[in-house]
Enzyme design. Sequence first.
Site, PDB file in Angstrom:
ATOM      1  N   ARG A   1       0.853  -1.181   0.000  1.00  0.00           N
ATOM      2  CA  ARG A   1       0.000   0.000   0.000  1.00  0.00           C
ATOM      3  C   ARG A   1       0.899   1.244   0.000  1.00  0.00           C
ATOM      4  NH1 ARG A   1      -3.537  -2.908  -1.389  1.00  0.00           N
ATOM      5  NH2 ARG A   1      -5.625  -3.205  -0.460  1.00  0.00           N
TER       6      ARG A   1
ATOM      7  N   HIS B   1      -1.561   0.899  -9.726  1.00  0.00           N
ATOM      8  CA  HIS B   1      -2.248  -0.013  -8.815  1.00  0.00           C
ATOM      9  C   HIS B   1      -3.019  -1.088  -9.584  1.00  0.00           C
ATOM     10  CE1 HIS B   1      -3.918  -0.196  -4.446  1.00  0.00           C
ATOM     11  NE2 HIS B   1      -3.821  -1.410  -4.968  1.00  0.00           N
TER      12      HIS B   1
END
Length: 310
Positions: free
Chosen positions: A225, A273
């Site tokens: 993350r 992502h």
Amino acid sequence: MKTTFLYKSDPVRGRQWAEVFSQRRPDIDFRIWPDIGDPAQVRFLAAWEPPQDIAELFPNLEVLFSSGAGVDQFDFTALPPALPVVRMVEPGIVNGMVEYVTHAVLGLHRDMPQYRRQQQEGQWKPLPVRPANERRVGVLGLGSLGQAVLAQLVSLGLDCAGWSRSRHEVQGVQCHAGADELPAFLARTDILVCLLPLTDSTRGFLDAKLFSMLPVGAGLVHVGRGPHLVEHDFLEALASGRIGDAVLDVTDPEPLPPAHAFWRHPRIQLTPHIASMTQPLSAAQAVLDNLRRFEAGEPMVGRVDRAKGY
């Protein structure tokens, strides 16, 4: 009372979920947000971001499913303490992550970023080829994704190690656990892969202190993350040569502002992502399998330990 399963995420994927539910569980009233029907009938909710006042809105909610592999987007303080929370564990997520990390690690192992720079400069310059068994790869995080990634990397002959907060055993992998064993893990890692969950204890984990314990010129593959990475420390590690090249699939914020340093940095490969995405059909099947377990009183796969945050 009729049971409603409510889906609150991408509606296009939701319609694919609806088809799976209609075939396998026609007894369940599957609805896609904001069409919630009678809120008192909503017993199960799948969401990326749950609605506010979830307890008041759905008084009979029994399980909250994350529509993705992580749960760091949930505000657990706003959720009923006894409500089970289940993260997504499905083959599509695992396979996608294995593909992405394998590609990134092999690219760093075979010096592809340097060859790309040489190409841009018009240089024809072969570099020494290092055998796979001499390249030391370390994976931070030994959950389902980390273990699947390591199994693939081991099969390619790479010298693999893993680290996590708690002790694990993974075939063919040197496993390290806890803060005391982190320095030794980092010291033997030429390419570091971050697959940690995002918790209070892992926020800012990739910082100057950690980078200082890696061999000079180590590669980084960051697929955890964005908030794991301390941006200033990372850029300094690149400038000093402590980090040689990096592949980043996650950033903070997402998307990055147009003028951000990462976009045009010559030693950063950036993707938006996309390393691993939930596949709608297999995700719906995984949730239905967990519903069967829940109804049978069996443990659900991916149930979150709130004390750990994952």
